[in-house]
Motif scaffolding. Structure first.
Motif, PDB file in Angstrom:
ATOM      1  N   SER A  51      -0.564  -3.076   0.424  1.00 13.46           N
ATOM      2  CA  SER A  51       0.781  -2.434   0.957  1.00 13.46           C
ATOM      3  C   SER A  51       1.920  -2.446  -0.419  1.00 13.46           C
ATOM      4  O   SER A  51       2.878  -1.545  -0.362  1.00 13.46           O
ATOM      5  N   GLN A  52       2.010  -3.447  -1.093  1.00 19.98           N
ATOM      6  CA  GLN A  52       3.011  -3.703  -2.145  1.00 19.98           C
ATOM      7  C   GLN A  52       2.771  -2.739  -3.335  1.00 19.98           C
ATOM      8  O   GLN A  52       3.748  -1.954  -3.763  1.00 19.98           O
ATOM      9  N   ILE A  53       1.488  -2.259  -3.590  1.00 18.89           N
ATOM     10  CA  ILE A  53       1.221  -1.347  -4.250  1.00 18.89           C
ATOM     11  C   ILE A  53       1.717  -0.078  -3.807  1.00 18.89           C
ATOM     12  O   ILE A  53       2.252   0.815  -4.416  1.00 18.89           O
ATOM     13  N   MET A  54       1.457   0.210  -2.567  1.00 17.96           N
ATOM     14  CA  MET A  54       1.962   1.383  -1.957  1.00 17.96           C
ATOM     15  C   MET A  54       3.446   1.834  -2.128  1.00 17.96           C
ATOM     16  O   MET A  54       3.947   2.673  -2.226  1.00 17.96           O
ATOM     17  N   LYS A  55       4.207   0.655  -1.856  1.00 17.65           N
ATOM     18  CA  LYS A  55       5.657   0.672  -1.939  1.00 17.65           C
ATOM     19  C   LYS A  55       6.049   0.903  -3.480  1.00 17.65           C
ATOM     20  O   LYS A  55       7.035   1.650  -3.478  1.00 17.65           O
ATOM     21  N   ARG A  56       5.384   0.262  -4.292  1.00 17.89           N
ATOM     22  CA  ARG A  56       5.547   0.842  -5.732  1.00 17.89           C
ATOM     23  C   ARG A  56       5.319   2.226  -6.188  1.00 17.89           C
ATOM     24  O   ARG A  56       6.217   2.828  -6.974  1.00 17.89           O
ATOM     25  N   CYS A  57       4.255   2.874  -5.531  1.00 17.49           N
ATOM     26  CA  CYS A  57       3.829   4.145  -5.881  1.00 17.49           C
ATOM     27  C   CYS A  57       4.276   5.211  -5.150  1.00 17.49           C
ATOM     28  O   CYS A  57       4.401   6.385  -5.860  1.00 17.49           O
ATOM     29  N   PHE A  58       4.702   5.147  -4.125  1.00 20.27           N
ATOM     30  CA  PHE A  58       5.318   6.017  -3.257  1.00 20.27           C
ATOM     31  C   PHE A  58       6.559   6.048  -3.322  1.00 20.27           C
ATOM     32  O   PHE A  58       7.427   5.060  -3.356  1.00 20.27           O
ATOM     33  N   ARG A  59       7.623   7.067  -2.972  1.00 17.41           N
ATOM     34  CA  ARG A  59       8.918   7.210  -2.999  1.00 17.41           C
ATOM     35  C   ARG A  59       9.567   6.491  -1.868  1.00 17.41           C
ATOM     36  O   ARG A  59       8.969   6.389  -0.806  1.00 17.41           O
ATOM     37  N   SER A  60      10.667   6.170  -2.019  1.00 23.98           N
ATOM     38  CA  SER A  60      11.526   5.322  -0.799  1.00 23.98           C
ATOM     39  C   SER A  60      11.350   6.417   0.380  1.00 23.98           C
ATOM     40  O   SER A  60      11.436   5.626   1.636  1.00 23.98           O
ATOM     41  N   GLN A  61      11.777   7.557   0.550  1.00 25.47           N
ATOM     42  CA  GLN A  61      11.615   8.407   1.461  1.00 25.47           C
ATOM     43  C   GLN A  61      10.386   8.851   2.132  1.00 25.47           C
ATOM     44  O   GLN A  61      10.166   9.314   3.202  1.00 25.47           O
ATOM     45  N   ASP A  62       9.151   8.220   1.573  1.00 23.82           N
ATOM     46  CA  ASP A  62       7.781   8.784   2.079  1.00 23.82           C
ATOM     47  C   ASP A  62       7.539   7.555   3.157  1.00 23.82           C
ATOM     48  O   ASP A  62       7.986   6.391   3.157  1.00 23.82           O
ATOM     49  N   LEU A  63       7.045   8.013   4.147  1.00 22.54           N
ATOM     50  CA  LEU A  63       6.475   7.078   5.138  1.00 22.54           C
ATOM     51  C   LEU A  63       5.342   6.446   5.228  1.00 22.54           C
ATOM     52  O   LEU A  63       4.153   6.903   4.893  1.00 22.54           O
ATOM     53  N   LEU A  64       5.358   4.896   4.985  1.00 21.62           N
ATOM     54  CA  LEU A  64       4.094   4.225   5.097  1.00 21.62           C
ATOM     55  C   LEU A  64       3.570   3.466   6.017  1.00 21.62           C
ATOM     56  O   LEU A  64       4.538   2.684   6.677  1.00 21.62           O
TER      57      LEU A  64
END
Length: 350
Positions: free
Chosen positions: A234-247
């Motif tokens: 989940s932390q890798i996802m937060k780093r790789c995707f933009r802040s406006q993307d929904l994870l």
């Protein structure tokens, strides 16, 4: 424009509070806050902007002369944050009190939006005259209510382990994304529709992400290390995707991403980069972990369950053909590797 305390009607304030707290979506809550302040204080120009993980503005809502603008900084002329506001935000970041600035066109009053332990956004009021003490008390009172409501809203939307959005929030998000512009679930005025910034018209993509051989991780190393893999992913996802993307964490070892990009090539680059980042990461004790990803474009007025099913079919194809890969549903259909779900349903019906 200034109000006196005697002019503020209790009934009107209570009615607006009822509307404000009826929202179960963060962006709708923020939009309602601006409209409430505009109605109660008769303010023609208000802005709310959120901060990303590195404390940079990334999402703006502006209510100006009865027209609502939404987007990221610079998407439209109305979504540019003036330098004086950014400078004021730096000074207001560590303070609970609003910051007031005099500009050549009037006054700017900046209120920090404070979460559990940090500032995560600002409300900006543009006025011709300085706000009265009564008006400032009203703004602070509404922000206090919003702060408490935010905490409840975020708690209900987040996955407890990873901090990502949960399955319930995904179901609501995909339904809203698929809803027609003027449906009951997605009300939108003519002003809002024609003032959407260009970035809002980029295609949206749904990616279903599944950790390869995750059961073996739990069986070999135990659930504590399995949970650590989920948290680190989940932390890798937060780093790789933009802040406006929904994870989202959908459940177990399955994650979802709702993202907008300029085109399919850009989307492929984004999801491939994430796949490589996961593969290159050294997970404690476990070592290398890989993911399989299925992607589909989210079309306007689509059926949410069908869109999720199509992304799942692309994921299953990745799982059955070597794993550690990214496949787009449309590519698989065009290449004749799977049958389009619409055509398949029609054949089954007849």
């Amino acid at each position: 424009m200034h109000l006196r305390q005697s002019q503020i009607k209790t009934e009107a304030v209570l009615n607006r509070l009822a509307v404000l707290t009826a929202n179960r979506d963060a962006e709708m809550l923020e939009t309602s806050l601006l409209k409430t302040l505009s109605d109660i204080l008769h303010l023609p120009d208000l802005m709310l902007f959120k901060l990303n993980g590195v404390q940079e503005p990334h999402r703006i809502i502006r209510f100006r002369n009865g027209i609502l603008y939404k987007g990221n900084p610079g998407d439209a002329e109305e979504l540019v944050i003036p330098a004086c506001i950014l400078d004021a935000a730096k000074h207001a970041h560590f303070a609970d009190e609003p910051r007031i600035e005099r500009t050549g066109e009037g006054w700017v009053t900046l209120y920090p939006i404070i979460g559990v332990d940090e500032v995560f956004g600002y409300v900006v009021l543009f006025t011709q005259q300085e706000l009265t003490d009564t008006e400032m008390q009203i703004v602070q009172g509404l922000l206090s209510i919003v702060k408490n409501f935010y905490a409840l809203l975020l708690d209900s939307q987040q996955d407890k382990l990873t901090g990502l959005l949960n399955r319930k929030t995904f179901d609501e998000s995909i339904e809203k994304l698929c809803a027609p512009a003027e449906s009951e679930n997605n009300p939108q005025s003519e002003n809002e529709r024609r003032k959407l910034p260009a970035g809002e018209h980029w295609p949206n993509w749904l990616a279903v992400i599944d950790i390869d051989f995750f059961k073996q991780v739990n069986d070999k190393f135990g659930h504590i290390y399995g949970d650590e893999v989920l948290l680190l992913l989940s932390q890798i996802m937060k780093r790789c995707f933009r802040s406006q993307d929904l994870l989202f964490r959908y459940g177990g070892e399955e994650f979802l991403v709702l993202a907008s990009t300029e085109n399919k090539a850009s989307a492929r680059t984004v999801f491939e980069r994430f796949r490589r980042e996961v593969q290159a990461f050294a997970f404690p004790q476990v070592g290398t972990v890989t993911v399989s990803i299925g992607v589909v474009q989210v079309k306007d007025q689509g059926i949410a369950s069908e869109i999720v099913g199509e992304a799942d079919r692309a994921l299953y194809y990745a799982k059955e053909h070597g794993r550690n890969s990214v496949y787009f549903y449309e590519d698989l259909v065009n290449d004749g590797l799977i049958v389009d779900s619409v055509k398949s349903t029609a054949v089954d019906f007849f």
